[in-house]
Design an enzyme around this catalytic site. Structure first.
Site, PDB file in Angstrom:
ATOM      1  N   SER A 159     -29.021  12.700  32.429  1.00 18.06           N
ATOM      2  CA  SER A 159     -29.389  14.089  32.710  1.00 18.06           C
ATOM      3  C   SER A 159     -30.886  14.197  32.989  1.00 18.06           C
ATOM      4  O   SER A 159     -31.383  13.651  33.955  1.00 18.06           O
ATOM      5  CB  SER A 159     -28.957  14.993  31.564  1.00 18.06           C
ATOM      6  OG  SER A 159     -29.170  16.340  31.878  1.00 18.06           O
ATOM      7  N   ASP A 175     -30.930  20.513  37.044  1.00 23.66           N
ATOM      8  CA  ASP A 175     -31.411  19.408  36.228  1.00 23.66           C
ATOM      9  C   ASP A 175     -31.029  18.088  36.887  1.00 23.66           C
ATOM     10  O   ASP A 175     -30.494  18.058  37.997  1.00 23.66           O
ATOM     11  CB  ASP A 175     -30.891  19.515  34.799  1.00 23.66           C
ATOM     12  CG  ASP A 175     -29.374  19.378  34.685  1.00 23.66           C
ATOM     13  OD1 ASP A 175     -28.686  19.483  35.715  1.00 23.66           O
ATOM     14  OD2 ASP A 175     -28.879  19.171  33.563  1.00 23.66           O
ATOM     15  N   ASP A 199     -28.784  15.663  36.617  1.00 22.14           N
ATOM     16  CA  ASP A 199     -27.424  15.368  37.076  1.00 22.14           C
ATOM     17  C   ASP A 199     -26.746  16.584  37.678  1.00 22.14           C
ATOM     18  O   ASP A 199     -25.547  16.547  37.988  1.00 22.14           O
ATOM     19  CB  ASP A 199     -26.572  14.783  35.952  1.00 22.14           C
ATOM     20  CG  ASP A 199     -26.456  15.693  34.734  1.00 22.14           C
ATOM     21  OD1 ASP A 199     -27.329  16.562  34.563  1.00 22.14           O
ATOM     22  OD2 ASP A 199     -25.499  15.532  33.960  1.00 22.14           O
ATOM     23  N   ASP A 222     -25.679  19.432  36.702  1.00 23.05           N
ATOM     24  CA  ASP A 222     -24.590  20.209  36.110  1.00 23.05           C
ATOM     25  C   ASP A 222     -25.096  21.528  35.526  1.00 23.05           C
ATOM     26  O   ASP A 222     -24.303  22.379  35.129  1.00 23.05           O
ATOM     27  CB  ASP A 222     -23.829  19.406  35.053  1.00 23.05           C
ATOM     28  CG  ASP A 222     -24.696  18.977  33.875  1.00 23.05           C
ATOM     29  OD1 ASP A 222     -25.934  19.096  33.949  1.00 23.05           O
ATOM     30  OD2 ASP A 222     -24.122  18.497  32.871  1.00 23.05           O
TER      31      ASP A 222
END
Length: 484
Positions: free
Chosen positions: A103, A261, A263, A265
């Site tokens: 992340s 962010d 990743d 999501d």
């Protein structure tokens, strides 16, 4: 020396530094354990695996794949993807999934987010503890991996590996959930933070995946995929990481800004003035859109929210005819409540947004599309929409380092029980004290201990700034031992 997996496999996912904590050897053991604990017992014949832009991703994916296929399970490699792209692949292919990402963590980190078929969560209480236990046995040489009481029985053969490009399918799927073709033209600045938003935004909001052009003028910031994050951390929850986006929105006279962010999501929104829109306001905005859709279909809608979203969220949802269900902080809890309540939508203060139409999983991109649709189908600016859904004043999350979190929480409990005997106290997740219903002053706060650090996290909301500041300062003083 074998790594202790309790250091990197926590409540929700795998997260560690590469290669000292998360090495190819560790990834291989986790892949084998995941196949035996999750895939084989469910009768799954394949696992879908993807990764973000971090340099360590491909090698770790190869090792995980070797471990999984050693049990006879096939692996479908989807390559570069966002975390919600992996969830889409898990849902579309009805296969368990593994997403290699850390992340927003720095470049030295990587990790794995695991899910069952249909993007159903794998957390501490839904299989992750068993995966960790078996992977540890494999690393320690206690289990060789073909069979075991913890995991399923392998086929005795090696699984096959295939590659599949799914970005276009992901983009088309999202376009089918929110129609942006008829909105008024909007200029939107998007800060991808050198993360996976730079890969998915051109496909979903642009024409990179071969989809029709939308009435959007997208101004890109940091779309180059770079896991070293050369411009700023890919964590929009930290205000400093929004500064470039806020300045660009004003500079380009844009209608709004979006920040993803690492990743991709999670999605954060800033208005036309460059002011951050609270995730609670986005939860209310998107939730009301989904509620309206449910009511039009003749269904009674349920929306999930965690306990530190604004009080405005359940109030507005209830007024619109929805059932609002309050839950603990954390995606595994939200996802479990989403599924058990057949909820149409769920939102968290951290800008994770969950949709029944997206396999009950979280997707920042779909939330962004709802915001664009809401803004683009009416004439008012983003700031006016945000104001409608932000009637109260919040402190944001404040961390205090404490030696004894339980003792500090108890000091707060005792002080507020004495000062406000009519306040409502609950312990769904940490300590929540509420003095709101027909009471003045109106406020609530939540005090939660970190799972990984000696920290207490405080969130306060109140009817006005003065009340919020007083409660915030009083609680912090008690937590930090600065008053009796």
């Amino acid at each position: 020396m074998t790594i202790d997996l309790t250091r990197i496999i926590k409540a929700y996912d795998v997260r560690g530094t590469v290669p000292d904590q998360l090495s190819p050897e560790v990834a291989r053991a986790i892949g084998q354990a995941f196949a035996r604990v999750v895939a084989l017992p469910e009768g799954a014949s394949r696992i879908v695996v993807g990764h973000d832009m971090r340099d360590s991703g491909p090698e770790l994916v190869d090792a995980f794949t070797a471990g999984a296929t050693s049990t006879g399970v096939d692996v479908v490699a989807v390559g570069l993807c966002s975390t919600d792209g992996l969830y889409h692949a898990s849902g579309a292919l009805d296969a368990p999934g593994a997403m290699f990402t850390a992340s927003h963590n720095p470049a030295v980190y990587n990790g794995i987010k695991l899910c069952r078929a249909g993007a159903r969560p794998v957390g501490q209480e839904t299989g992750l503890a068993e995966v960790r236990e078996l992977a540890q046995q494999i690393l320690d040489g206690v289990s060789t991996g073909s069979t075991g009481s913890t995991g399923g029985v392998s086929t005795g053969s090696t699984g096959a590996v295939s590659e599949r490009e799914m970005l276009g399918e992901y983009a088309a799927f999202l376009r089918g959930l929110v129609d942006l073709s008829g909105i008024r033209p909007l200029k939107v600045v998007v800060d991808a933070g050198n993360g996976m938003g730079g890969y998915t935004v051109p496909a979903v909001l642009g024409t990179a995946a071969g989809l029709p052009e939308l009435p959007l003028d997208v101004v890109p910031l940091y779309f180059e995929l770079d896991g070293t994050f050369p411009n700023h951390e890919a964590n929009p929850l930290e205000p400093a990481n929004l500064l470039d986006l806020q300045a660009a929105v004003v500079e380009h006279d844009a209608d709004l800004g979006l920040a993803f962010d690492g990743d991709a999501d999670r999605c954060f929104v800033v208005d036309e003035h460059g002011d951050a829109v609270p995730p609670s306001a986005i939860t209310a905005l998107v939730g009301l859109r989904e509620v309206a859709k449910e009511l039009e279909a003749g269904r009674t809608p349920t929306v999930i929210h965690n306990l530190i979203t604004s009080r405005a969220v359940p109030d507005l949802l209830a007024a619109a005819g929805a059932r609002a269900v309050r839950t603990r902080v954390g995606h595994s809890f939200i996802k479990a409540q989403m599924a058990s309540n057949d909820a149409v939508f769920g939102g968290e203060h951290s800008a994770h947004y969950y949709f029944r139409d997206f396999y009950f999983a979280d997707t920042g991109m779909l939330a962004a599309m709802h915001v664009l649709a809401a803004l683009g189908t009416q004439p008012h600016p983003m700031s006016a929409l945000a104001e409608m859904y932000s009637p109260y004043v919040a402190s944001g999350e404040l961390n205090s380092t404490v030696e004894d979190a339980a003792a500090a929480s108890e000091r707060v409990r005792e002080a507020y029980a004495a000062a406000y005997p009519d306040a409502v106290v609950d312990e769904l997740d940490g300590l929540t004290v509420s003095h709101w219903d027909d009471a003045h002053p109106q406020w609530w706060f939540n005090l939660r201990a970190s799972n990984t650090e000696p920290l207490l996290r405080l969130n306060v909301e109140a009817a006005d700034e003065d009340i919020m500041v007083k409660v915030r300062d009083d609680v912090l003083a008690l937590v930090r031992g600065e008053r009796a």
